[in-house]
Design an enzyme around this catalytic site. Structure first.
Site, mmCIF file in Angstrom:
data_model
loop_
_atom_site.group_PDB
_atom_site.id
_atom_site.type_symbol
_atom_site.label_atom_id
_atom_site.label_comp_id
_atom_site.label_asym_id
_atom_site.label_seq_id
_atom_site.Cartn_x
_atom_site.Cartn_y
_atom_site.Cartn_z
ATOM 1 N N SER A 31 -0.165 -28.147 3.725
ATOM 2 C CA SER A 31 0.038 -29.388 2.986
ATOM 3 C C SER A 31 -1.284 -30.039 2.599
ATOM 4 C CB SER A 31 0.845 -30.375 3.845
ATOM 5 O OG SER A 31 0.156 -30.631 5.059
ATOM 6 N N GLU A 55 6.616 -27.778 -3.576
ATOM 7 C CA GLU A 55 5.464 -27.760 -4.465
ATOM 8 C C GLU A 55 4.986 -26.313 -4.583
ATOM 9 O OE1 GLU A 55 3.320 -32.054 -3.861
ATOM 10 O OE2 GLU A 55 2.998 -30.568 -2.273
#
Length: 344
Positions: free
Chosen positions: A177, A210
């Site tokens: 992340s 994502e």
């Protein structure tokens, strides 16, 4: 592999505050706040063959994120190998997946027999292994998704070993992340077949993925990653390999600016939280959210970004945050952060 730093994962909740129950916001927060190009011309013909359907996935890391990714992949008819360092960790991972599947079954399927059939069917598509290199090779994996500790050196070491063992066709993806995908990929020979798949916690609940591309990621690789994200039932967004991608790039500076407002004396902690809850409709104020996420996690991300871009004002260290972490005041998990959390 199981000690995950899954980072923030909460912007979807913040932008849709009336769509989810607070308990899910808090669950995501607690487990939260914890990407020389290769010879692309020579690989163009081969890369075009990568755009086929992913059938087998190897997930490395049996923690909350890894087990969640394995679950949604198996639910969507993919064959999955889940890897971690010990049989004990993997046993706990499989139990976690089974419990999660049982909740899904009770919510969506009528009749105990059919519910059990669903759970057993999904579990039957997941195998486990403690040797990821052997697993990737023997299973002829189409895709590897890594979800281990947020340490670039450890990730590089893992992918370097996998690169030597995996079939040439295998695409690599990291669930990081906050770390650069390109830097993680640098120790491999398949920069063109490397990207990011950043899922959000809890994976079975959160709808976003994502999909991150580096400068070396080919269009065929990216299309395969994006198709996989959609195949497991997620809404995919396209991201460049920049600090925090989209969600955390927006959320972490927001949280840190709330701290800076308190440092400057612009407003009290309580008033900052009240402003965003009552004025913007957010279910948690930024200071509350920081405590749930873990102040050490926020500091880890901010320090990493500051090291990469020291002149960026959004990434400047926070003296107040640094001081609290040094005191061991990390938030809800230690009983005190910005606020106190008495034991019940």
């Amino acid at each position: 592999f199981s000690k995950l730093n899954t980072s923030v994962h909460l912007l979807i909740f913040l932008l849709n505050p009336f769509r989810f129950e607070r308990k899910y916001v808090e669950m995501a927060a607690v487990t939260s706040l914890r990407r020389a190009a290769s010879s692309m011309l020579g690989n163009q013909a081969f890369s075009r063959s990568l755009s086929g359907k992913v059938e087998h996935v190897t997930v490395i890391g049996g923690g909350l994120m890894g087990s969640g990714i394995a679950q949604v992949a198996a639910q969507s008819e993919h064959r999955v190998t889940l890897c971690d360092t010990s049989a004990d960790i993997l046993s706990k991972s499989m139990k976690r997946i089974e419990q999660s599947l049982s909740r899904v079954a009770k919510k969506k399927i009528e009749g105990e027999g059919e519910q059990r059939k669903f759970v057993e069917g999904v579990l039957g598509r997941i195998s486990t292994a403690t040797d990821p290199c052997s697993a990737v090779s023997s299973a002829n994996s189409d895709l590897v998704v890594e979800a281990i500790v947020e340490n670039v050196g450890i990730k590089q070491k893992l992918f370097s070993a996998l690169d030597k063992a995996a079939p040439e066709k295998t695409i690599f993806a990291s669930n990081t992340s906050s770390l650069p995908i390109g830097e993680i990929a640098a120790t491999t020979s398949r920069l063109d077949r490397f990207g990011g798949l950043h899922f959000f916690n809890p994976v079975p609940v959160m709808k976003l993925v994502e999909v991150v591309s580096t400068e070396a990621t080919t269009a065929a690789t990216f299309d395969t990653l994006e198709s996989f994200g959609k195949a497991v039932g997620k809404h995919t967004i396209r991201c460049r390999d920049t600090p925090g991608f989209v969600v955390n790039r927006l959320l972490v500076p927001y949280l840190c600016e709330a701290i800076r407002m308190a440092e400057r004396g612009d407003a009290t902690l309580r008033d900052i939280d009240a402003a965003m809850k009552l004025g913007a409709g957010y279910p948690l104020g930024p200071i509350e959210l920081l405590d749930y996420v873990g102040l050490d996690t926020t500091k880890f991300i901010l320090d990493g970004w500051h090291e990469k871009e020291p002149q960026n004002p959004l990434f400047q260290p926070s003296p107040m945050l640094d001081d609290l972490v040094a005191q061991g005041r990390l938030g809800v998990k230690t009983g005190h952060g910005f606020y106190e959390y008495p034991k019940k």
